[in-house]
Scaffold this motif. Structure first.
Motif, mmCIF file in Angstrom:
data_model
loop_
_atom_site.group_PDB
_atom_site.id
_atom_site.type_symbol
_atom_site.label_atom_id
_atom_site.label_comp_id
_atom_site.label_asym_id
_atom_site.label_seq_id
_atom_site.Cartn_x
_atom_site.Cartn_y
_atom_site.Cartn_z
ATOM 1 N N MET A 1 0.829 -1.142 0.001
ATOM 2 C CA MET A 1 0.173 0.064 0.034
ATOM 3 C C MET A 1 0.950 1.338 -0.020
ATOM 4 S SD MET A 1 -2.994 -1.231 2.557
ATOM 5 C CE MET A 1 -4.199 0.454 2.035
ATOM 6 N N GLY B 1 -5.530 3.132 -3.894
ATOM 7 C CA GLY B 1 -6.705 3.756 -4.455
ATOM 8 C C GLY B 1 -6.794 2.763 -5.857
ATOM 9 N N ARG C 1 -3.605 -7.366 -4.798
ATOM 10 C CA ARG C 1 -4.587 -6.733 -3.699
ATOM 11 C C ARG C 1 -5.897 -7.203 -4.575
ATOM 12 N NH1 ARG C 1 -4.868 -0.978 -1.362
ATOM 13 N NH2 ARG C 1 -6.298 -2.268 0.053
ATOM 14 N N THR D 1 -5.166 8.285 -7.641
ATOM 15 C CA THR D 1 -5.564 8.122 -9.408
ATOM 16 C C THR D 1 -4.262 8.767 -10.091
ATOM 17 O OG1 THR D 1 -6.464 10.366 -9.357
ATOM 18 C CG2 THR D 1 -7.902 8.554 -9.053
ATOM 19 N N THR E 1 -11.541 11.105 -8.116
ATOM 20 C CA THR E 1 -12.780 10.679 -8.374
ATOM 21 C C THR E 1 -14.040 11.278 -7.453
ATOM 22 O OG1 THR E 1 -12.745 8.831 -7.064
ATOM 23 C CG2 THR E 1 -12.261 8.388 -9.349
ATOM 24 N N GLN F 1 -6.470 6.686 5.657
ATOM 25 C CA GLN F 1 -6.168 7.477 4.439
ATOM 26 C C GLN F 1 -6.762 8.925 4.485
ATOM 27 O OE1 GLN F 1 -7.368 4.288 4.660
ATOM 28 N NE2 GLN F 1 -6.928 3.084 2.924
#
Ligand code: MRU
Length: 351
Positions: free
Chosen positions: A43, A47, A89, A173, A178, A205
């Motif tokens: 991680m 995302g 993932r 992203t 988004t 996050q």
């Protein structure tokens, strides 16, 4: 300048180590698929769209160094590597769908006798590179449609208070974001009064990444912890919730960061519209409902520690699902780059 989680030029890929944010800004070199798998699995990049883009770009980096002169062998190797990357993932579908599309493209190049091995490599790498541009274009369209949808049914002075969860911005992203793109778009239209972001335990996050992006962009924002959502809706007249998605099933059930489901329930109770903002690459029409979405479980350590500091009693058992599934019935609309769709009308967006 927006934050840049992915830095790419032909033959060179670096990702911003999100484990170190917001305190340190350090980029990690990704030199091939093995590195790509590791940064996704740990991680350091996360995302759903960023996972897909970094995974595929790590393959492009590896192909640049490859001197294979047989395109069928290359295609075979590519398929194995894409399957490996998908395993890093399991919940976010974007990397799987991107891989399927790339394999179809590789098949068409293999079938074309006029395409040499060098052409194959060049065109394949270029199609991966295009993902960076397309993702930003899609996010801007999501921002525009989301902004219009939220403002359409608004009462009062036309200024909105938005709640979001997890991180769906530039860091998640190729850029713009988004759900955070919708917030950016409302802010640019001078219609955003305030945004509230949840802390998003256990990986934080919201507190580490979304708060960092909001401060960086000078967007008026307040951080709340996850257990404050009901009180916040009661006290602050929230106009809408906007979150992202890791995988949307054909019936609109949506897997997103753990905690999303309970926010949707609270929103329903308070009559607050609940939107999911996601590109079509997050929609998995092969799954009839959310029951079939595989939910990743993460190591206990993400719950028991913050950085190196233990916060939970030694010896306690932990359950750490990284995502939950919000039933379609709780979702007002799914904001995509093609417009906003009712959860039961997704077939109109993805034929
Ligand atoms: O575990 P993460 O941080 O990868 O989870 C991220 C989310 O749940 C996001 O909401 C989702 O991937 C959309 S990001 C545009």
């Amino acid at each position: 300048m927006s934050l840049e989680s992915i830095k790419y030029e032909r033959g060179k890929l670096e990702v911003l180590d999100q484990l170190l944010l917001p305190l340190q800004t350090r980029y990690i070199k990704v030199q091939g698929v093995e590195d790509g798998w590791k940064v996704i699995n740990k991680m350091q990049v996360r995302g759903a769209p960023a996972i897909a883009i970094v995974g595929c770009l790590s393959l492009a980096i590896e192909l640049m160094k490859d001197d294979c002169s047989d395109k069928k062998i290359m295609r075979q190797e590519i398929e194995g590597k894409l399957n490996y990357l998908v395993s890093a993932r399991p919940t976010a579908v974007n990397i799987k769908l991107a891989g399927d599309e790339l394999i179809n493209f590789a098949n068409s190049l293999c079938a074309d006798e006029n395409v040499t091995a060098d052409d194959f490599r060049e065109r394949f790498i270029r199609s991966i590179e295009n993902m960076l541009i397309k993702d930003i274009e899609d996010n801007k369209a999501i921002g525009k449609y989301g902004c219009e949808a939220i403002l359409k049914n608004l009462e009062g002075d036309g200024h909105v208070r938005i709640l979001t969860h997890c991180n769906t911005g530039s860091l998640a992203t190729a850029g713009y974001g988004t759900a955070l793109g919708v917030i950016r778009s409302l802010n640019a239209a001078k219609k955003l009064e305030h945004v509230y972001c949840t802390e998003t335990r256990p990986y934080n996050q919201g507190a580490r990444l979304t708060a960092y992006e909001l401060v960086h962009e000078k967007i008026p924002a307040t951080l709340v912890v996850d257990s404050m959502v009901a009180a916040l809706m009661h006290a602050r007249n929230i106009s809408a919730v906007v979150v992202g998605a890791d995988r949307v099933a054909a019936n609109g059930d949506t897997a997103n960061k753990i905690g999303t489901y309970q926010i949707a329930i609270v929103a329903k109770h308070h009559n607050v519209p609940f939107y999911v903002a996601a590109p079509l690459t997050s929609i998995d029409m092969s799954l009839k409902s959310g029951d079939r979405i595989k939910i990743e479980e993460r190591p206990d350590r993400e719950m028991t520690h913050i950085g190196e500091h233990r916060i939970a009693a030694p010896g306690i058992n932990c359950w750490n699902p990284s995502f939950d599934v919000t039933p379609a019935a709780l979702i007002t609309g799914i904001i995509t780059e093609k417009g906003v769709f009712a959860p039961d009308k997704l077939y109109e967006a993805v034929p």
